[in-house]
Design an enzyme around this catalytic site. Structure first.
Site, PDB file in Angstrom:
ATOM      1  N   ARG A  49      -6.040  20.863  22.802  1.00 38.07           N
ATOM      2  CA  ARG A  49      -4.654  20.954  23.258  1.00 38.07           C
ATOM      3  C   ARG A  49      -4.062  19.556  23.278  1.00 38.07           C
ATOM      4  O   ARG A  49      -4.681  18.633  23.785  1.00 38.07           O
ATOM      5  CB  ARG A  49      -4.582  21.570  24.662  1.00 38.07           C
ATOM      6  CG  ARG A  49      -4.924  23.041  24.694  1.00 38.07           C
ATOM      7  CD  ARG A  49      -5.143  23.547  26.096  1.00 38.07           C
ATOM      8  NE  ARG A  49      -5.682  24.905  26.085  1.00 38.07           N
ATOM      9  CZ  ARG A  49      -6.956  25.205  25.872  1.00 38.07           C
ATOM     10  NH1 ARG A  49      -7.845  24.247  25.663  1.00 38.07           N
ATOM     11  NH2 ARG A  49      -7.354  26.454  25.877  1.00 38.07           N
ATOM     12  N   ALA A  54      -5.046   2.864   7.984  1.00 37.99           N
ATOM     13  CA  ALA A  54      -3.623   3.193   8.112  1.00 37.99           C
ATOM     14  C   ALA A  54      -3.369   3.868   9.469  1.00 37.99           C
ATOM     15  O   ALA A  54      -3.698   3.304  10.507  1.00 37.99           O
ATOM     16  CB  ALA A  54      -3.198   4.046   6.924  1.00 37.99           C
ATOM     17  N   SER A 111      -4.145   3.112  13.934  1.00 38.12           N
ATOM     18  CA  SER A 111      -3.191   3.117  15.051  1.00 38.12           C
ATOM     19  C   SER A 111      -3.639   4.074  16.152  1.00 38.12           C
ATOM     20  O   SER A 111      -3.292   3.893  17.316  1.00 38.12           O
ATOM     21  CB  SER A 111      -1.802   3.539  14.576  1.00 38.12           C
ATOM     22  OG  SER A 111      -1.335   2.659  13.598  1.00 38.12           O
ATOM     23  N   ASP A 169       0.842  -1.199   0.000  1.00 33.28           N
ATOM     24  CA  ASP A 169       0.000   0.000   0.000  1.00 33.28           C
ATOM     25  C   ASP A 169       0.878   1.250   0.000  1.00 33.28           C
ATOM     26  O   ASP A 169       0.530   2.254  -0.616  1.00 33.28           O
ATOM     27  CB  ASP A 169      -0.921  -0.010   1.222  1.00 33.28           C
ATOM     28  CG  ASP A 169      -1.958  -1.127   1.130  1.00 33.28           C
ATOM     29  OD1 ASP A 169      -2.386  -1.446   0.008  1.00 33.28           O
ATOM     30  OD2 ASP A 169      -2.331  -1.674   2.181  1.00 33.28           O
ATOM     31  N   GLY A 170       2.020   1.168   0.678  1.00 31.33           N
ATOM     32  CA  GLY A 170       2.957   2.294   0.719  1.00 31.33           C
ATOM     33  C   GLY A 170       3.473   2.624  -0.678  1.00 31.33           C
ATOM     34  O   GLY A 170       3.623   3.795  -1.036  1.00 31.33           O
ATOM     35  N   ASN A 200      -4.480   8.833   1.859  1.00 27.82           N
ATOM     36  CA  ASN A 200      -4.763   8.193   3.145  1.00 27.82           C
ATOM     37  C   ASN A 200      -5.265   9.182   4.188  1.00 27.82           C
ATOM     38  O   ASN A 200      -6.332   9.022   4.740  1.00 27.82           O
ATOM     39  CB  ASN A 200      -3.490   7.572   3.731  1.00 27.82           C
ATOM     40  CG  ASN A 200      -3.333   6.103   3.387  1.00 27.82           C
ATOM     41  OD1 ASN A 200      -4.277   5.451   2.958  1.00 27.82           O
ATOM     42  ND2 ASN A 200      -2.139   5.575   3.582  1.00 27.82           N
ATOM     43  N   GLU A 201      -4.416  10.170   4.462  1.00 29.71           N
ATOM     44  CA  GLU A 201      -4.763  11.099   5.546  1.00 29.71           C
ATOM     45  C   GLU A 201      -3.884  12.335   5.500  1.00 29.71           C
ATOM     46  O   GLU A 201      -2.824  12.336   4.898  1.00 29.71           O
ATOM     47  CB  GLU A 201      -4.599  10.443   6.925  1.00 29.71           C
ATOM     48  CG  GLU A 201      -3.193  10.324   7.477  1.00 29.71           C
ATOM     49  CD  GLU A 201      -2.381   9.178   6.922  1.00 29.71           C
ATOM     50  OE1 GLU A 201      -1.343   9.462   6.295  1.00 29.71           O
ATOM     51  OE2 GLU A 201      -2.764   8.017   7.062  1.00 29.71           O
TER      52      GLU A 201
HETATM   53  P1  NAP Z   1       4.945   2.813   4.875  1.00 28.70           P
HETATM   54  O1  NAP Z   1       6.033   1.994   5.443  1.00 28.70           O
HETATM   55  O2  NAP Z   1       4.789   2.936   3.408  1.00 28.70           O
HETATM   56  O3  NAP Z   1       3.573   2.365   5.495  1.00 28.70           O
HETATM   57  C1  NAP Z   1       3.440   1.995   6.830  1.00 28.70           C
HETATM   58  C2  NAP Z   1       2.494   0.826   6.905  1.00 28.70           C
HETATM   59  O4  NAP Z   1       1.161   1.288   6.634  1.00 28.70           O
HETATM   60  C3  NAP Z   1       2.788  -0.269   5.882  1.00 28.70           C
HETATM   61  O5  NAP Z   1       2.645  -1.502   6.516  1.00 28.70           O
HETATM   62  C4  NAP Z   1       1.725  -0.051   4.825  1.00 28.70           C
HETATM   63  O6  NAP Z   1       1.361  -1.240   4.154  1.00 28.70           O
HETATM   64  C5  NAP Z   1       0.570   0.422   5.668  1.00 28.70           C
HETATM   65  N1  NAP Z   1      -0.465   1.160   4.951  1.00 28.70           N
HETATM   66  C6  NAP Z   1      -0.328   2.253   4.152  1.00 28.70           C
HETATM   67  N2  NAP Z   1      -1.530   2.669   3.722  1.00 28.70           N
HETATM   68  C7  NAP Z   1      -2.443   1.820   4.248  1.00 28.70           C
HETATM   69  C8  NAP Z   1      -3.861   1.738   4.192  1.00 28.70           C
HETATM   70  N3  NAP Z   1      -4.572   2.636   3.511  1.00 28.70           N
HETATM   71  N4  NAP Z   1      -4.468   0.755   4.877  1.00 28.70           N
HETATM   72  C9  NAP Z   1      -3.762  -0.144   5.593  1.00 28.70           C
HETATM   73  N5  NAP Z   1      -2.421  -0.119   5.708  1.00 28.70           N
HETATM   74  C10 NAP Z   1      -1.779   0.863   5.042  1.00 28.70           C
HETATM   75  O7  NAP Z   1       5.098   4.252   5.553  1.00 28.70           O
HETATM   76  P2  NAP Z   1       5.091   5.682   4.952  1.00 28.70           P
HETATM   77  O8  NAP Z   1       5.440   5.619   3.486  1.00 28.70           O
HETATM   78  O9  NAP Z   1       5.863   6.544   5.855  1.00 28.70           O
HETATM   79  O10 NAP Z   1       3.569   6.147   5.101  1.00 28.70           O
HETATM   80  C11 NAP Z   1       2.502   5.723   4.307  1.00 28.70           C
HETATM   81  C12 NAP Z   1       1.298   5.576   5.192  1.00 28.70           C
HETATM   82  O11 NAP Z   1       1.621   4.731   6.259  1.00 28.70           O
HETATM   83  C13 NAP Z   1       0.780   6.870   5.818  1.00 28.70           C
HETATM   84  O12 NAP Z   1      -0.224   7.440   5.030  1.00 28.70           O
HETATM   85  C14 NAP Z   1       0.255   6.416   7.177  1.00 28.70           C
HETATM   86  O13 NAP Z   1      -1.138   6.202   7.166  1.00 28.70           O
HETATM   87  C15 NAP Z   1       0.871   5.068   7.405  1.00 28.70           C
HETATM   88  N6  NAP Z   1       1.686   5.161   8.604  1.00 28.70           N
HETATM   89  C16 NAP Z   1       1.169   4.678   9.749  1.00 28.70           C
HETATM   90  C17 NAP Z   1       1.864   4.808  10.931  1.00 28.70           C
HETATM   91  C18 NAP Z   1       1.251   4.275  12.166  1.00 28.70           C
HETATM   92  O14 NAP Z   1       0.269   3.540  12.062  1.00 28.70           O
HETATM   93  N7  NAP Z   1       1.774   4.613  13.336  1.00 28.70           N
HETATM   94  C19 NAP Z   1       3.109   5.398  10.956  1.00 28.70           C
HETATM   95  C20 NAP Z   1       3.623   5.878   9.753  1.00 28.70           C
HETATM   96  C21 NAP Z   1       2.888   5.761   8.583  1.00 28.70           C
HETATM   97  P3  NAP Z   1       2.302  -1.972   3.105  1.00 28.70           P
HETATM   98  O15 NAP Z   1       3.222  -2.794   3.907  1.00 28.70           O
HETATM   99  O16 NAP Z   1       1.322  -2.750   2.302  1.00 28.70           O
HETATM  100  O17 NAP Z   1       3.027  -0.912   2.307  1.00 28.70           O
HETATM  101 MN    MN Z   2       6.504   1.962   2.212  1.00 30.41          MN
END
Ligand code: NAP
Ligand code: MN
Length: 258
Positions: free
Chosen positions: A144, A158, A162, A46-47, A118-119
């Site tokens: 705050r 995503a 969390s 998804d990333g 995503n967000e």
């Molecule tokens: P990333 O490593 O590409 O993504 C982080 C994880 O989020 C990966 O396991 C990815 O799945 C999963 N993911 C991304 N979009 C998703 C969706 N719509 N539904 C379910 N899982 C999803 O990290 P990045 O490139 O920095 O950020 C991309 C997205 O990751 C952001 O939009 C954010 O939503 C999410 N993210 C989440 C957290 C958290 O939950 N604390 C932290 C950072 C980022 P794949 O393994 O399939 O790529």
């Molecule tokens: Mn990624």
């Protein structure tokens, strides 16, 4: 519809699959055109899909995305890497259906415009951030804490998840706002739980001081230094066109998350 590009996650297996797609499509009369593809094949997770969408942000009206996952099932992909033949067969025989997904449009009031699939997040981990939240111009609350995450239906699984935001089933075109590290006690109060809203609203986050705060747009972050207002709404201009070769149950996708 004969121009294509392939965006692959930087790992060996994804690179190998990228080669397979390129060879099969070239043999079928398609032309690789990284600058102006009509179809962008996405190999990875998804990333990777999010990365590909941002890569072609200025061409979204002309390009469709078609994804294959090199892990489990994804939210943007209906095929796993072991199903490459079915994935390509559906495309080459024209058995793919196009679905459009809306993007958030975020303005900082300084002429900058950002788009999120995503967000969007406004976050400050350096100090307590005070934010006034307005819905359609009406003051809703003074928050705050660390900040907010505003997710689309697609993004609800995503970062939103969390933060203990609710997962929104496919087909629900709603937007969800979730607090990040809200401070709640006798003096400070805000809603405190995620809120799901209609997709025609405009949200505004205002603060006298966003110093140290970051604006998160999918995988990217930008400093909010100097900004005093963020406006978020579903973009009337841009959406992402995704190809689906078959129906996958939303609950089967969800099961891969836990
Ligand atoms: P990333 O490593 O590409 O993504 C982080 C994880 O989020 C990966 O396991 C990815 O799945 C999963 N993911 C991304 N979009 C998703 C969706 N719509 N539904 C379910 N899982 C999803 O990290 P990045 O490139 O920095 O950020 C991309 C997205 O990751 C952001 O939009 C954010 O939503 C999410 N993210 C989440 C957290 C958290 O939950 N604390 C932290 C950072 C980022 P794949 O393994 O399939 O790529
Ligand atoms: Mn990624």
């Amino acid at each position: 519809m004969k121009n294509f590009a392939v965006v692959a996650r930087p790992d060996e297996n994804s690179a190998r699959l990228k080669k397979v797609i390129t060879e099969r499509l070239t043999a079928a009369g398609y032309t690789e055109n990284e600058a102006e593809p009509e179809t962008c094949f996405v190999v990875g997770g998804d990333g990777t899909f999010i990365y590909a969408v941002h890569k072609y942000l200025d061409h979204l009206d002309k390009v469709r995305f078609y994804g294959i996952h090199t892990g489990t099932l994804g939210f943007f992909t209906d095929y796993r890497d072991c199903e490459m033949d079915e994935f390509l067969e559906a495309f080459l025989s024209g058995k793919v259906r196009e679905t459009a997904y809306k993007l958030f449009e975020v303005h900082t009031g300084k002429g900058h415009e950002y788009y999120a699939l995503n967000e969007m997040r406004v976050e400050n981990i350096t100090r307590t951030q005070v934010i006034d939240v307005f819905v359609d111009g009406e003051h809703f609350e003074t928050f705050r804490g660390t900040g907010f995450c505003v997710a689309t239906q697609l993004g609800s699984t995503a970062y939103n998840r969390s933060l203990h935001g609710a997962v929104m089933q496919e087909g629900l075109n709603l937007i969800e706002m979730t607090e990040i590290g809200g401070i709640h006690h006798s003096k400070f109060r805000s809603l405190g739980v995620p809120i799901v809203m209609r997709d025609d609203i405009t949200l505004q986050f205002r603060s006298d001081d966003f110093s140290g705060a970051l604006l998160g747009i999918d995988s990217d972050v930008f400093a909010l230094e100097g900004a005093d207002e963020l406006t978020v709404r579903i973009s009337p201009k841009k959406s992402v066109r995704m190809l689906k070769g078959r129906e996958v149950s939303y609950f089967a996708r969800l099961q891969t998350l836990f």
